[in-house]
Design a protein around this motif. Structure first.
Motif, PDB file in Angstrom:
ATOM      1  N   LYS C 208      18.425 -10.521   5.022  1.00 33.64           N
ATOM      2  CA  LYS C 208      18.248  -9.455   4.170  1.00 33.64           C
ATOM      3  C   LYS C 208      16.880  -8.734   4.443  1.00 33.64           C
ATOM      4  CE  LYS C 208      21.871 -10.141   1.911  1.00 33.64           C
ATOM      5  NZ  LYS C 208      22.809  -9.105   1.892  1.00 33.64           N
ATOM      6  N   MET C 209      16.030  -9.054   5.292  1.00 31.73           N
ATOM      7  CA  MET C 209      14.797  -8.470   5.400  1.00 31.73           C
ATOM      8  C   MET C 209      14.533  -7.979   6.759  1.00 31.73           C
ATOM      9  SD  MET C 209      12.755 -10.708   2.824  1.00 31.73           S
ATOM     10  CE  MET C 209      11.167  -9.743   2.819  1.00 31.73           C
ATOM     11  N   ARG C 210      15.612  -7.417   7.789  1.00 30.27           N
ATOM     12  CA  ARG C 210      15.100  -7.045   8.841  1.00 30.27           C
ATOM     13  C   ARG C 210      14.763  -5.734   8.919  1.00 30.27           C
ATOM     14  NH1 ARG C 210      20.155  -9.341   9.388  1.00 30.27           N
ATOM     15  NH2 ARG C 210      21.255  -7.124   9.738  1.00 30.27           N
ATOM     16  N   ALA C 211      14.158  -5.262   9.976  1.00 24.80           N
ATOM     17  CA  ALA C 211      13.597  -3.944   9.872  1.00 24.80           C
ATOM     18  C   ALA C 211      14.764  -2.900  10.076  1.00 24.80           C
ATOM     19  CB  ALA C 211      12.591  -3.602  11.158  1.00 24.80           C
ATOM     20  N   PRO C 212      14.632  -1.638   9.544  1.00 22.64           N
ATOM     21  CA  PRO C 212      15.670  -0.961   9.702  1.00 22.64           C
ATOM     22  C   PRO C 212      16.189  -0.505  11.057  1.00 22.64           C
ATOM     23  CG  PRO C 212      13.703   0.635   8.812  1.00 22.64           C
ATOM     24  CD  PRO C 212      13.312  -1.017   8.929  1.00 22.64           C
ATOM     25  N   GLY C 213      17.779  -0.602  11.313  1.00 20.48           N
ATOM     26  CA  GLY C 213      18.323  -0.454  12.573  1.00 20.48           C
ATOM     27  C   GLY C 213      18.619  -1.706  13.228  1.00 20.48           C
ATOM     28  N   MET C 214      17.809  -2.706  12.826  1.00 19.15           N
ATOM     29  CA  MET C 214      18.264  -4.115  13.568  1.00 19.15           C
ATOM     30  C   MET C 214      19.452  -4.787  12.942  1.00 19.15           C
ATOM     31  SD  MET C 214      15.674  -7.524  13.957  1.00 19.15           S
ATOM     32  CE  MET C 214      14.594  -6.933  15.082  1.00 19.15           C
ATOM     33  N   THR C 215      20.579  -4.349  13.607  1.00 17.77           N
ATOM     34  CA  THR C 215      21.683  -4.776  13.229  1.00 17.77           C
ATOM     35  C   THR C 215      21.564  -6.506  13.649  1.00 17.77           C
ATOM     36  OG1 THR C 215      22.841  -4.108  15.150  1.00 17.77           O
ATOM     37  CG2 THR C 215      23.189  -2.754  13.454  1.00 17.77           C
ATOM     38  N   LEU C 216      22.661  -7.084  13.271  1.00 21.90           N
ATOM     39  CA  LEU C 216      22.781  -8.600  13.818  1.00 21.90           C
ATOM     40  C   LEU C 216      22.867  -8.579  15.297  1.00 21.90           C
ATOM     41  CD1 LEU C 216      25.358 -10.298  11.222  1.00 21.90           C
ATOM     42  CD2 LEU C 216      22.751 -10.603  11.224  1.00 21.90           C
ATOM     43  N   MET C 217      23.472  -7.871  15.876  1.00 19.91           N
ATOM     44  CA  MET C 217      23.663  -8.043  17.243  1.00 19.91           C
ATOM     45  C   MET C 217      22.528  -7.476  18.055  1.00 19.91           C
ATOM     46  SD  MET C 217      26.018 -10.224  17.689  1.00 19.91           S
ATOM     47  CE  MET C 217      26.598 -10.201  19.174  1.00 19.91           C
ATOM     48  N   LYS C 218      21.555  -6.648  17.259  1.00 18.83           N
ATOM     49  CA  LYS C 218      20.169  -6.376  18.130  1.00 18.83           C
ATOM     50  C   LYS C 218      19.070  -7.263  17.819  1.00 18.83           C
ATOM     51  CE  LYS C 218      21.449  -1.705  18.113  1.00 18.83           C
ATOM     52  NZ  LYS C 218      21.334  -0.475  17.354  1.00 18.83           N
ATOM     53  N   MET C 219      19.428  -8.497  17.072  1.00 17.44           N
ATOM     54  CA  MET C 219      18.427  -9.467  16.697  1.00 17.44           C
ATOM     55  C   MET C 219      18.039 -10.166  17.966  1.00 17.44           C
ATOM     56  SD  MET C 219      19.169 -11.270  13.149  1.00 17.44           S
ATOM     57  CE  MET C 219      20.304 -12.549  13.834  1.00 17.44           C
ATOM     58  N   PRO C 220      16.385 -10.303  17.909  1.00 16.20           N
ATOM     59  CA  PRO C 220      16.153 -11.271  19.309  1.00 16.20           C
ATOM     60  C   PRO C 220      16.874 -12.497  19.255  1.00 16.20           C
ATOM     61  CG  PRO C 220      14.153 -10.497  17.991  1.00 16.20           C
ATOM     62  CD  PRO C 220      15.286  -9.982  17.233  1.00 16.20           C
ATOM     63  N   MET C 221      16.951 -13.132  20.457  1.00 16.34           N
ATOM     64  CA  MET C 221      17.542 -14.394  20.438  1.00 16.34           C
ATOM     65  C   MET C 221      17.123 -15.506  19.592  1.00 16.34           C
ATOM     66  SD  MET C 221      20.549 -15.683  21.483  1.00 16.34           S
ATOM     67  CE  MET C 221      20.959 -14.133  22.269  1.00 16.34           C
ATOM     68  N   PHE C 222      15.585 -15.610  19.618  1.00 18.59           N
ATOM     69  CA  PHE C 222      14.991 -16.481  18.803  1.00 18.59           C
ATOM     70  C   PHE C 222      15.271 -16.537  17.448  1.00 18.59           C
ATOM     71  CE2 PHE C 222      10.863 -18.157  16.735  1.00 18.59           C
ATOM     72  CZ  PHE C 222      11.178 -19.675  16.690  1.00 18.59           C
TER      73      PHE C 222
END
Lengths: 198, 97, 649
Positions: C208-222
């Motif tokens: 719920k708290m990711r920066a705007p634009g960071m979709t699930l598949m743009k999250m860093p692997m960690f």
């Protein structure tokens, strides 16, 4: 704090909707918790050693009463949230009070049931079956008792502070908890009592 | 006012749950085979659980997290069923006899 | 009251431990008073809700526990170094291997990982804190108090002594009448509740708290690995909660869950323990996979190969991890059908894990590799972990397992999996993210010295154990005869253990040396990083990001540096909402500690009082009206200006 007016009050801030989501995740954890207790019960159900078995012990009367109370209280807490969304503070509190009283009655019947069992010589120490029965029912009962205290706390806050984003949020989360306890009870009712009496 | 406070959805849900609980009693008062009894218990319990989930808990109401909530419940159910039936598989059905 | 049950009798070793604990406590208390640090400690640490500080406290606690668990390990290797050693007696050997396992897994690996998670995750997703900062403090204090409760068992009442898996009937009151296993059930319960809360907190934070634009598949692997880890935590820990509660009922209230008579079933404990226990292995290993993925990408100067397959293999691992638990007790008596099923699921896990290994290798391929300390650990991890994995597949074959079961072969296998899979990872992550948190790097020369000591000694310590296992040496064996022929390899293993200890001492010395002499890092991004944590200042300001970044690609910072995709579209600094500090989580933790302690010794009245205390504290927390506070835009601007000039704030 940003308030989104298009959503119900309890979801209106980011923090509030996160809390609701977080509580759902917590309920997700409660599912394996009770599933494990059921697992233990199912493994133990025929291991009653020298003690009584389920069919000798269970009585349908009090169980039906407990079921009726819990189902009805789940209905009234649903009505409380509905009234809260309409903004009726008094109706919300009345429904909540009815819910909590039924919860208390439920716990009362359960305690009475436990006393009856113990009087019949069926204690936690008697057999594997009874240990698993007491702990499964007891964990559910403890949840209801804890819910009672929690609900009273929320009612005091509702009464003092009115229906605000914060209190609405708490009431809604409490309602989720209460409905969930009803779900657990349905499984206890079906797979402990009815199956035991089958 | 009364009509407002008692929405038909909730009332119907409540009545349905009472009826389903009563229907489940057939396993003790009726004369079905034990596997039929288990089916009755499973069906009534599952319908009641979904009633709570959808009617009273409003699981589908939040558009932002509907998918996550369903996944959450699905994963929890997966672990729950695996624990229950896996354990029974080990100790009852698959025990070395 | 019978004071005798509090005492641990025995050896100079125990008295030594008592004295050193007492001296250390007095030393800390006197030091705090002398340097007038009580207020500082309370304001800055005990009441903090800042995810970075909570993370640092987790890591400090983990390092402390690494030392404790390491001393346990040294004692075990010394006792078995030669035939018929008289260093420890059987009872103390039992206590030492039990606490070694418990501490290393639950109070070292887990908190180290949760610590890194706390520090890094909000930064990586461009958030200002976790979703529930105060609950985060509750998590930490419950974990910490649980850890302390287990640690005092060594000197008050006696430690658990039935193995870290505490199998029944050995762990029952009948066969383990001391309070040791009461400590087990309560200390683990308290810290386990903390871990469960962490799980909920981080799932909400990441979803719920990711920066705007960071979709699930743009999250860093960690971040992905931590999300999946927390999902496993949330669904696996309740099983442990129940198992421990049943254990407590058996031991304190005479219930019949795992007893041998009256319908109890001792094997049910093993079953429940491993229903939780196997997912637990992946709880400590998946974040390690995430850490390695970040490090490999950074130091190969390439984006991670096969991102999507990495994510899917972790999801599959998380599901499979719940389907394999019976492989821990193939020899218990279940039928061939059961063992075949669990054999196949176990071997199936090797497939997604293999996918990950190949993805790392392909990331390295044609990369511009720099051999920094964290990268060295990562490169060493791949072959060593593969040995661990392959021996795991050997153990997965149920029929063959009848030979390997409970031998040193198994011990070698899981050390080959867990040390590269968790310990190297947290050390690598520690070196990698250290400059972000403290503003200077650890010395590379010392770091590499420590690395070579640790890597070589690790293999010297644990490789011989494979052969000892095949020769028939069982685990948890406190001594053996000369004729068994186990002597030489055990001696070799002891030599390796000494080398490992030296390696860890160099590592600790490196922290000390670097703190004193390393120059400040003024770049904020010393490794030429790819993800958002390197976009803010080092050390990190309280609010993490003055302006919340906007994400368009997987390696957001890399794209900003090399492809001119700006991180900030709006440069206006506004006031920032922050949660206020609170002492309630700490007090709650302390009450839980006493509740646990009183229950351990069956002191009912004090336990009830403490239980009411817990409920009252929860009530206080519910009635709390604190809405947090705002850092004004001017204050943020002033802080930013200072940080730009390289001053500390």
């Amino acid at each position: 704090m940003k308030i989104d007016a298009s959503k119900p009050l309890e979801y209106s801030t980011e923090e509030n909707s996160n809390k609701i989501f977080g509580f759902w995740v917590f309920l997700g954890a409660e599912i394996p918790l009770f599933a494990t207790l059921f697992t233990v019960y199912f493994v133990m159900v025929n291991r009653f050693a020298s003690g009584p078995s389920g069919s000798e012990l269970f009585e349908i009367g009090p169980v039906l009463m407990e079921t009726f109370l819990l189902l009805s209280s789940s209905f009234t807490i649903g009505l409380a949230v509905h009234a809260m969304r309409l903004g009726y503070k008094k109706a919300t509190m009345v429904f909540m009070a009815i819910t909590l009283l039924m919860g208390l009655a439920f716990v009362g019947i359960e305690i009475d049931e436990f006393f009856t069992y113990v009087h019949e010589g069926a204690t936690l120490q008697t057999s594997g079956f009874l240990s698993s029965l007491f702990v499964l029912l007891g964990t559910h009962g403890l949840h209801v008792s804890f819910g009672f205290l929690w609900g009273v706390g929320i009612m005091i806050q509702l009464w003092r502070r009115g229906i605000t984003p914060a209190t609405a949020n708490k009431t809604f989360i409490f309602s989720l908890f209460w409905h969930f306890l009803d779900v657990v009870w349905i499984f206890i009712f079906s797979f402990v009592y009815l199956k035991g009496l089958m | 006012m009364m009509k407002q406070l008692f929405p038909i959805r909730h009332v119907m849900g409540y009545l349905a749950s009472l009826v389903l609980s009563a229907a489940a009693l057939i396993v003790i008062y009726g004369d079905l085979s034990s596997s039929a009894n288990m089916v009755v218990l499973l069906v009534t319990a599952l319908i009641q659980a979904s009633l709570q989930l959808f009617v009273f808990m409003h699981i589908g109401e939040s558009a932002d997290s509907k998918k996550e909530l369903y996944l959450n419940i699905a994963y929890a159910m997966f672990v729950a069923l695996v624990t229950i039936f896996g354990t029974l598989f080990i100790f009852v059905w698959g025990w070395y006899a | 009251m019978d004071l005798d049950k509090f005492k641990v009798h025995g050896e100079p070793l125990i008295y030594g431990a008592m004295i050193s604990i007492a001296l250390a406590t007095i030393g800390i208390l006197v030091g705090l008073t002398y340097f007038k640090k009580w207020g500082y400690l309370w304001r800055e640490w005990l009441t903090t809700v800042d995810h970075k500080k909570i993370g640092i406290m987790y890591i400090l606690a983990a390092l402390l526990m690494l030392f404790r668990g390491g001393v346990d390990a040294m004692m075990m290797r010394l006792q078995t170094a030669a035939p018929e050693m008289k260093f420890l007696d059987a009872q103390h050997y039992n206590e030492v291997f039990t606490t070694h396992g418990l501490i290393m897994i639950l109070f070292m690996a887990m908190p180290f990982i949760i610590g890194l998670m706390n520090v890094i995750i909000p930064l990586q997703i461009g958030a200002r804190d976790v979703a529930f900062p105060r609950l985060n403090a509750v998590s930490f204090w419950l974990f910490f108090m649980g850890a302390m409760l287990l640690n005092i068992s060594f000197v008050i009442g006696g430690s658990p002594d039935a193995g870290w898996s505490a199998y029944f009937p050995l762990a029952s009151i009948e066969f383990s009448p001391t309070v040791g296993n009461n400590y087990y059930s309560l200390a683990l319960q308290i810290s386990g509740i903390g871990t469960l809360i962490t799980g909920v907190n981080f799932i909400v934070t990441i979803l719920k708290m990711r920066a705007p634009g960071m979709t699930l598949m743009k999250m860093p692997m960690f971040t992905w690995s931590v999300l999946i880890t927390n999902v496993i935590i949330v669904f696996a820990f309740p099983v442990l909660t129940v198992a421990l509660a049943l254990m407590m009922f058996d031991r304190l209230f005479g219930s019949q869950f795992f007893t041998m008579a009256n319908g109890g079933m001792d094997m049910l404990w093993a079953n429940l323990f491993w229903v939780w226990g196997h997912p637990e292995v992946y709880i400590v290993i998946l974040p390690a996979f995430g850490i390695y993925s970040e490090i490999i990408a950074t130091f190969s100067k390439k984006n991670l190969y096969g991102y999507t397959s990495m994510v899917f293999s972790m999801v599959i691992i998380s599901l499979l991890s719940f389907l394999v638990w019976a492989h821990h007790f193939y020899t218990m008596g279940q039928g061939a059908m059961v063992n075949s099923f669990f054999s196949i699921t176990t071997m199936a896990i090797a497939v997604p894990t293999g996918v990950k290994i190949f993805n790392w290798l392909f990331t390295l391929r044609k990369g511009r590799i720099t051999f920094t300390t964290p990268m060295l650990y990562t490169l060493a991890f791949i072959p060593i972990f593969t040995i661990g994995g392959v021996t795991g597949v050997m153990l997965a074959m149920a029929s063959a397992d009848y030979q390997y079961h409970n031998t040193m072969f198994l011990v070698a296998h899981f050390h080959y999996v867990l040390i590269p899979g968790a310990v190297f990872a947290v050390i690598a992550g520690f070196h990698y993210w250290f400059p972000k948190v403290f503003g200077f790097r650890l010395n590379e020369r010392l770091g590499k010295h420590a690395f070579w000591w640790i890597i070589i000694s690790f293999n010297v310590t644990f490789f011989p154990l494979f052969f000892l296992g095949l020769m028939g040496m069982t685990r948890r064996l406190y001594t053996y005869s000369e004729e068994s022929g186990f002597g030489p390899l055990n001696m070799l293993s002891f030599v390796g253990a000494v080398g490992l200890a030296i390696g860890f001492l160099i590592l600790v010395y490196n922290i000390y040396w670097s703190t004193r002499y390393m120059p400040r890092d003024t770049t904020n991004d010393p490794w030429d990083g790819r993800t958002l944590e390197w976009a803010t200042h080092s050390p990190i300001p309280l609010y993490n990001f003055a302006i919340v970044p906007k994400v368009e690609t997987r390696d957001a910072l890399w794209s900003a540096k090399h492809d001119n995709i700006p991180l900030y579209t709006d440069n206006k600094i506004t006031k920032i909402h922050m949660p206020s500090n609170t002492g309630k989580p700490f007090i709650l933790g302390v009450i839980f500690f006493f509740l646990g302690f009183f229950l351990v010794f069956s002191m009912w009245i004090p336990a009830i009082v403490a239980g009411i205390g817990v409920i009252v504290m929860l009530g206080f927390m519910s009635f709390d009206k604190d809405q947090g506070y705002y850092i004004s835009a001017e204050e943020v601007k002033a802080t930013e200006k200072k940080l730009m000039r390289g001053e500390t704030v």
